[in-house]
Design a protein around this motif. Sequence first.
Motif, mmCIF file in Angstrom:
data_model
loop_
_atom_site.group_PDB
_atom_site.id
_atom_site.type_symbol
_atom_site.label_atom_id
_atom_site.label_comp_id
_atom_site.label_asym_id
_atom_site.label_seq_id
_atom_site.Cartn_x
_atom_site.Cartn_y
_atom_site.Cartn_z
ATOM 1 N N TYR A 79 24.221 40.080 35.889
ATOM 2 C CA TYR A 79 24.375 39.881 37.326
ATOM 3 C C TYR A 79 24.681 41.280 38.062
ATOM 4 C CZ TYR A 79 25.178 35.282 35.276
ATOM 5 O OH TYR A 79 24.972 34.112 34.394
ATOM 6 N N PRO A 80 23.695 42.083 37.938
ATOM 7 C CA PRO A 80 24.092 43.301 38.430
ATOM 8 C C PRO A 80 24.468 43.496 40.047
ATOM 9 C CG PRO A 80 21.815 43.210 38.128
ATOM 10 C CD PRO A 80 22.360 41.994 37.500
ATOM 11 N N GLN A 81 24.103 42.378 40.753
ATOM 12 C CA GLN A 81 24.385 42.255 42.113
ATOM 13 C C GLN A 81 26.054 41.844 42.255
ATOM 14 O OE1 GLN A 81 22.931 40.194 40.511
ATOM 15 N NE2 GLN A 81 23.333 38.197 41.265
ATOM 16 N N THR A 82 26.432 41.385 41.338
ATOM 17 C CA THR A 82 28.077 40.984 41.653
ATOM 18 C C THR A 82 28.804 42.054 41.603
ATOM 19 O OG1 THR A 82 27.494 38.658 40.521
ATOM 20 C CG2 THR A 82 29.789 39.405 40.567
ATOM 21 N N GLU A 83 29.884 42.045 42.521
ATOM 22 C CA GLU A 83 30.801 43.258 42.337
ATOM 23 C C GLU A 83 32.198 42.782 41.600
ATOM 24 O OE1 GLU A 83 30.447 46.295 43.144
ATOM 25 O OE2 GLU A 83 28.327 46.060 44.037
ATOM 26 N N ILE A 84 32.591 44.002 40.974
ATOM 27 C CA ILE A 84 34.133 43.596 40.134
ATOM 28 C C ILE A 84 35.532 44.405 40.545
ATOM 29 C CG2 ILE A 84 34.950 43.358 37.927
ATOM 30 C CD1 ILE A 84 32.400 42.733 36.958
ATOM 31 N N ILE A 85 36.358 43.919 40.750
ATOM 32 C CA ILE A 85 37.521 44.260 41.015
ATOM 33 C C ILE A 85 38.563 44.107 39.826
ATOM 34 C CG2 ILE A 85 39.656 44.524 42.451
ATOM 35 C CD1 ILE A 85 38.014 43.199 44.957
ATOM 36 N N ILE A 86 39.222 45.174 39.430
ATOM 37 C CA ILE A 86 40.125 45.134 38.003
ATOM 38 C C ILE A 86 41.438 45.010 38.633
ATOM 39 C CG2 ILE A 86 40.776 46.178 36.005
ATOM 40 C CD1 ILE A 86 38.091 45.142 35.739
ATOM 41 N N LEU A 87 42.153 44.242 37.806
ATOM 42 C CA LEU A 87 43.792 44.131 37.911
ATOM 43 C C LEU A 87 44.137 44.771 36.503
ATOM 44 C CD1 LEU A 87 44.263 40.454 39.329
ATOM 45 C CD2 LEU A 87 44.382 42.512 40.352
ATOM 46 N N SER A 88 45.171 45.621 36.604
ATOM 47 C CA SER A 88 45.532 46.187 35.455
ATOM 48 C C SER A 88 47.069 46.727 35.440
ATOM 49 C CB SER A 88 44.650 47.562 35.168
ATOM 50 O OG SER A 88 45.148 48.549 35.898
ATOM 51 N N SER A 89 47.601 47.012 34.570
ATOM 52 C CA SER A 89 48.962 47.449 34.414
ATOM 53 C C SER A 89 49.023 48.989 34.159
ATOM 54 C CB SER A 89 49.809 46.973 33.417
ATOM 55 O OG SER A 89 50.054 45.617 33.354
ATOM 56 N N PHE A 90 50.197 49.524 34.346
ATOM 57 C CA PHE A 90 50.374 50.882 34.398
ATOM 58 C C PHE A 90 49.629 51.697 33.010
ATOM 59 C CE2 PHE A 90 53.527 50.572 37.449
ATOM 60 C CZ PHE A 90 53.131 51.175 38.709
ATOM 61 N N GLY A 91 49.844 50.942 31.942
ATOM 62 C CA GLY A 91 49.545 51.665 30.782
ATOM 63 C C GLY A 91 48.213 51.213 30.209
ATOM 64 N N GLU A 92 47.320 50.696 31.097
ATOM 65 C CA GLU A 92 45.794 50.343 30.632
ATOM 66 C C GLU A 92 44.787 51.337 31.198
ATOM 67 O OE1 GLU A 92 46.019 46.514 31.946
ATOM 68 O OE2 GLU A 92 47.571 45.962 30.565
ATOM 69 N N PHE A 93 45.315 52.508 31.493
ATOM 70 C CA PHE A 93 44.108 53.578 32.004
ATOM 71 C C PHE A 93 42.788 53.498 31.330
ATOM 72 C CE2 PHE A 93 42.398 57.872 32.625
ATOM 73 C CZ PHE A 93 42.083 57.609 34.124
ATOM 74 N N ASP A 94 42.957 53.515 30.079
ATOM 75 C CA ASP A 94 41.718 53.645 29.153
ATOM 76 C C ASP A 94 40.904 52.614 29.225
ATOM 77 O OD1 ASP A 94 42.654 56.317 28.067
ATOM 78 O OD2 ASP A 94 43.441 55.420 26.385
ATOM 79 N N TYR A 95 41.374 51.565 29.243
ATOM 80 C CA TYR A 95 40.609 50.146 29.658
ATOM 81 C C TYR A 95 40.028 50.445 31.139
ATOM 82 C CZ TYR A 95 42.622 47.806 25.429
ATOM 83 O OH TYR A 95 42.922 47.385 24.489
#
Length: 516
Positions: A79-95
């Motif tokens: 679904y390339p038209q779908t936009e995604i927002i990520i939730l993360s903690s401080f230590g997950e920069f690589d992800y």
Amino acid sequence: MTVRELCRTLIVDDEMLIRQGIKHYINWEHEGFMIVGEASNGQEALELIEATKPHIIITDIVMPIMDGDELTRIVKERYPQTEIIILSSFGEFDYVRSTFQSGVVDYILKPKLNADGLLKALKTAASRIPAYQKMDHRVTGNLPIGQIIDKLISGYEVDYDPDVVAQAFPFSHYCLIGVDLRNRQTRNSAEFQTSIKEKMAEAFQNRLGQAVHEPLNVDENIIGYLINMKNLPEVIELAGQLSQSIPGVSLALTEEFADLSLLGNIYKDGLIKLLDYRFYFPEQSFFMKQDLPDLPPKPENFNLDWFTEELKRKHFDSAFLYLQDHVTALSTWYTMDVFEYKAFFGNIIFNITILLSNMKYDVTDLENAKYSYFRSIDEAPSAKATVELMNRFIEEVKRCIFSVQDEPEDVNMKNLMEYIGERYAEPLTLTGVAKHFHFNPSYLSSYFSTHNKEGFIEYLNRVRIEEATKLLLQGTESISEISGMVGYSDHSYFCKVFKKIKGLSPSQYKRKQRLR
């Protein structure tokens, strides 16, 4: 006909409290968005996407079964038209970096998640959806009355044809009636729901004179109808009879209204709120606004700083009595949002467990039971059931505390803390206190830090600042006077220590508390 299309959003996070928090951060429909579903992991999300067709997905990065990284990659492929927002903690920069390579629009740090940041990310995501931006929000022709109602309930702004509405609804006023099945074990039974719908439709048809009814397509566990009528007392009498004939559920009837365009607001702020009051009045089966009891004075804000300090000083009886009084007051304030009410209990359980751990109590059992309490509170059908869970937790806490208190106490440490608590306003020094207790000053310094996880000066400053906050809230003395009253001869040093401990200057702290 003009319809404002809402931007469909899916929430994915394995923490239920995070999902609930996101849902309550903003007024979604007002801002142009709507939540179409929620999932606890990437696999559940994929199953929902095809059915809900979201424009935007808000997803946690670290989840069981399928994490946000894999979910992002699959969604962008399918679904390339779908936009995604990520939730993360401080230590997950690589992800997070990995997901950006897959094309996410933005990320939000969980510890900094707030309404402004969430809304900004949502609007950024919406601006990047070509199909949504180019969508023709003009709808030609006349929608059937059922579709007009569905869109109004869903939060759309519908410029409907008055003639179509007048033909379907010939009477001057409307009201909403609803049955809540959310807290009934058989709520998912299709047979049970069908029987209620048939009973209500038959009652409307045979026992209402000048009135028409139209079903509402809303929550699967709420059966609702729009009633267009001429005689409200007749509807009230019928609603009361229906509530008695359907055991184990609650029924609500809104006030009458004359403008159909208000339907969405009446449903959300009228019918749903009335049905939610069953949480505070579990024995009541029929709810109307005019029959509700007088609302007591709003409870004061819970003073978490004072409560925490009492626990640290091992004044457990006063701390738990204060908590009990506050819970009693909250449980009578029946207009309080149920999620907010339950969140308070979850926060208290979390804070007590962490604090006792820091105080070196054995909280293994509390830690193991913590998430079970969170789930049980989230599923609690009433305020009474929620309070019972809290009481059960407090009993476990007391067992944890008393198992330690039954052991020989460190009398010297207890005497030291009591001495400081009684004489904090005096010019205490490490040397002076050591002399009073016949200790060597260097030994006292080491002894205090070892047994209290906090040095002598740090502990004395914290006791003084806690007393200062109480005086600031009373508002009868100036800040300079208060600094002297709690033992500081140097006003500027008092302000420096206050800001270090509380994060705000005394004047800022005082203003903030007054605004609450």
